[in-house]
Design a protein around this motif. Structure first.
Motif, short mmCIF file in Angstrom:
data_model
loop_
_atom_site.label_atom_id
_atom_site.label_comp_id
_atom_site.label_asym_id
_atom_site.label_seq_id
_atom_site.Cartn_x
_atom_site.Cartn_y
_atom_site.Cartn_z
N UNK A 312 0.95 -1.15 -0.04
CA UNK A 312 -0.33 0.05 -0.01
C UNK A 312 0.85 1.32 -0.13
N UNK A 313 0.59 2.16 -0.28
CA UNK A 313 0.97 3.69 -0.43
C UNK A 313 1.08 4.06 1.68
N UNK A 314 0.59 3.47 1.77
CA UNK A 314 0.49 3.90 3.43
C UNK A 314 1.94 3.56 4.15
N UNK A 315 1.48 3.44 5.44
CA UNK A 315 2.88 2.36 6.49
C UNK A 315 3.03 3.08 7.66
N UNK A 316 3.56 2.05 8.68
CA UNK A 316 3.79 2.92 9.76
C UNK A 316 4.01 3.71 10.35
N UNK A 317 5.33 4.40 9.17
CA UNK A 317 5.33 6.04 9.78
C UNK A 317 3.57 6.96 9.40
N UNK A 318 2.73 5.84 9.56
CA UNK A 318 1.30 7.60 10.02
C UNK A 318 0.62 5.95 11.23
N UNK A 319 0.71 4.81 10.76
CA UNK A 319 0.39 4.31 11.72
C UNK A 319 1.16 2.88 12.04
N UNK A 320 2.20 3.65 13.34
CA UNK A 320 3.13 2.75 14.00
C UNK A 320 2.45 1.46 14.24
N UNK A 321 0.90 1.80 14.87
CA UNK A 321 0.92 0.70 16.03
C UNK A 321 -0.31 -0.14 15.94
N UNK A 322 -0.12 -0.29 14.62
CA UNK A 322 -0.52 -1.77 13.73
C UNK A 322 0.71 -2.33 13.04
N UNK A 323 2.12 -1.68 13.63
CA UNK A 323 2.80 -2.62 12.81
C UNK A 323 3.45 -3.28 13.95
N UNK A 324 2.82 -3.25 14.96
CA UNK A 324 3.04 -4.48 16.16
C UNK A 324 5.13 -3.35 16.78
N UNK A 325 4.54 -1.97 16.29
CA UNK A 325 6.18 -1.27 16.69
C UNK A 325 5.86 -0.31 18.13
N UNK A 326 4.41 -0.22 18.54
CA UNK A 326 4.23 0.90 19.65
C UNK A 326 3.89 -0.10 20.37
N UNK A 327 4.73 -0.83 21.48
CA UNK A 327 4.32 -1.60 22.87
C UNK A 327 3.79 -2.65 23.09
N UNK A 328 3.81 -2.93 21.50
CA UNK A 328 2.88 -5.11 21.56
C UNK A 328 4.35 -5.92 21.34
N UNK A 329 4.63 -6.60 22.41
CA UNK A 329 5.95 -7.42 22.80
C UNK A 329 5.58 -8.41 21.44
N UNK A 330 4.63 -9.46 21.51
CA UNK A 330 4.57 -10.03 20.27
C UNK A 330 3.51 -9.07 19.58
N UNK A 331 3.49 -9.00 18.33
CA UNK A 331 2.62 -8.36 17.16
C UNK A 331 1.19 -9.36 16.86
N UNK A 332 0.64 -8.38 17.37
CA UNK A 332 -1.12 -9.08 16.83
C UNK A 332 -1.28 -8.09 15.83
N UNK A 333 -2.01 -8.27 14.65
CA UNK A 333 -3.42 -7.91 14.03
C UNK A 333 -4.51 -6.38 14.64
N UNK A 334 -4.00 -5.56 13.85
CA UNK A 334 -5.79 -4.79 14.04
C UNK A 334 -6.49 -5.28 13.54
N UNK A 335 -7.73 -4.79 14.26
CA UNK A 335 -8.28 -5.31 12.64
C UNK A 335 -8.38 -4.80 11.29
N UNK A 336 -8.83 -5.65 10.47
CA UNK A 336 -8.64 -4.64 9.06
C UNK A 336 -9.87 -5.20 7.72
N UNK A 337 -10.06 -4.25 7.30
CA UNK A 337 -10.92 -4.46 6.18
C UNK A 337 -10.31 -3.94 4.35
#
Length: 406
Positions: A312-337
């Motif tokens: 996609x044209x987006x990414x962690x530069x806008x939505x760091x939390x969804x990438x798992x790099x904002x406080x997650x110890x083990x990466x889990x998926x946000x809801x997506x559609x």
């Protein structure tokens, strides 16, 4: 295949299968905003949360908005006449809301002298994080025509159980240890400050009502204990927040009704020294988190070693939390559609990535989605809190994300 979190309530599809946000198709909002990546914030969702808070919490408990959750200016203007105050964590946030006419408190360690002076001159209540900060605030206020509004942030001897981030019971840069708070309060009162009370924050992102009830009950008792030791009734006690939202599979929605019932009982039975004390709760994530959707357009669809990638044209530069790099110890998926096929049955397992030159740029990993092609819109939900403002938007100098309020 890996699971993803539940899509928040309030989102549906129109007859053409397009995601509706605030009753409007996602693709129309994207066109109105001028393209993707785009954050859309639904005021209807925020309003429902505010109404729920008012309905189940004691009527005399004030609702404050924690600006750090989402400082988008149109959202702040919209929410201003629906809450009782705002809590800021910088003078930058203060500058965004100072004109709105709300009571404001300022918390956070490491406040500079310049920040203290700016807040004091603006009549903001400063939640002191240490004795040293208290002395600096008193010295700066000495040359002013009005006494400084100073509260004491307390580092309690307990934490919020099950919290995503604990803020008590440990050595901490946040707040004054509870056993030292009475002496600081006496010092402030003796120096002629306008002592505004206590701020006691025990943790964030809690989904268990029993844990919040236990923490709030203990907080009221601690406030009474400190007040008795300081021989001074606090005008206000900020009970903190900590109300969480479900992001991931297995997360359950917070039973806020039970929290409100228990808090009403706790306040009705509070010690006499708190009889005239006003109470507040500061909320950010719980108010706005589920109201936000991050829309990003698919620019490439590729196969690699048996896996399908939607780039996609987006990414962690806008939505760091969804990438798992904002406080997650083990990466889990946000809801997506897939916004233009919202509600359609899953057809394939895909991984959604952003456009950055790093393998960390992962928005959804091995999730089941309807078939999507180049040009389609991916929707990442639960993007209303700690989204754009908590992400490294300047990373790799990619285009900045847009925002829109509906």
């Amino acid at each position: 295949m890996k699971p993803m979190g539940p899509i928040p309530p309030g989102f549906s599809a129109d007859a053409d299968g397009r995601l509706l946000i605030g009753g409007r198709p996602a693709n129309e909002l994207e066109a109105e905003a001028g393209g993707t990546p785009l954050f859309v914030y639904d005021t209807g969702s925020v309003g429902r949360q505010i109404d729920l808070f008012r309905a189940v919490m004691p009527a005399d408990v004030a609702l404050h908005y924690a600006v750090k959750a989402n400082p988008y200016t149109p959202l702040l203007s919209w929410i201003a006449d629906k809450v009782d105050g705002c809590d800021v964590a910088s003078t930058g946030e203060l500058g965004r809301i100072a004109h709105l006419g709300l009571p404001i408190s300022f918390a956070g360690p490491g406040k500079s002298d310049q920040q203290l002076e700016t807040a004091l001159r603006a009549g903001v209540t400063i939640n002191l994080e240490s004795e040293g900060e208290g002395e600096r605030a008193l010295a700066i206020a000495a040359g002013m025509s009005h006494p400084p509004k100073l509260a004491v942030r307390v580092n309690p001897p307990f934490a919020l159980k099950g919290a995503g981030m604990k803020m008590g019971g440990l050595a901490s840069p946040f707040g004054v240890d509870h056993d030292r708070a009475p002496a600081l309060i006496k010092r402030l009162i003796a120096a002629g400050a306008n002592w505004r009370g206590l701020h006691i924050f025990t943790g964030s992102q809690a989904l268990h009502a029993d844990a919040l009830i236990e923490a709030q009950t203990a907080t009221v008792a601690l406030a009474a204990q400190i007040a008795g030791q300081a021989d001074a009734s606090p005008p206000e006690v900020n009970l903190g927040g900590g109300f969480g939202i479900p992001y991931f599979v297995g997360d359950r929605r917070l039973d806020i009704e039970s929290v409100g019932t228990a808090l009403a009982k706790s306040l009705a039975e509070r010690p006499k020294i708190l009889a005239e004390t006003k109470f507040s709760i500061e909320l950010g994530r719980w108010l706005v988190g589920e109201a936000g959707v991050y829309l990003t357009r698919i620019v490439d669809r590729k196969e690699s070693r048996g896996e399908t990638f939607l780039v996609t044209d987006g990414g962690l530069q806008h939505m760091l939390a969804a990438s798992g790099n904002f406080g997650q110890l083990l990466r889990r998926n946000y809801p997506v559609g897939i916004a233009n096929r919202f509600g359609a049955e899953p057809e394939e397992e895909v991984t959604v990535t952003g456009c950055l030159c790093t393998p960390l740029d992962l928005l959804a990993h091995e999730v089941a989605l309807p078939r999507a092609e180049v040009g389609d819109l991916v929707a990442i939900f639960c993007a209303g809190a700690y989204g754009l403002s908590a992400s490294p938007q300047e990373f790799l100098s990619q285009p900045r994300a847009r925002e829109i309020l509906v």
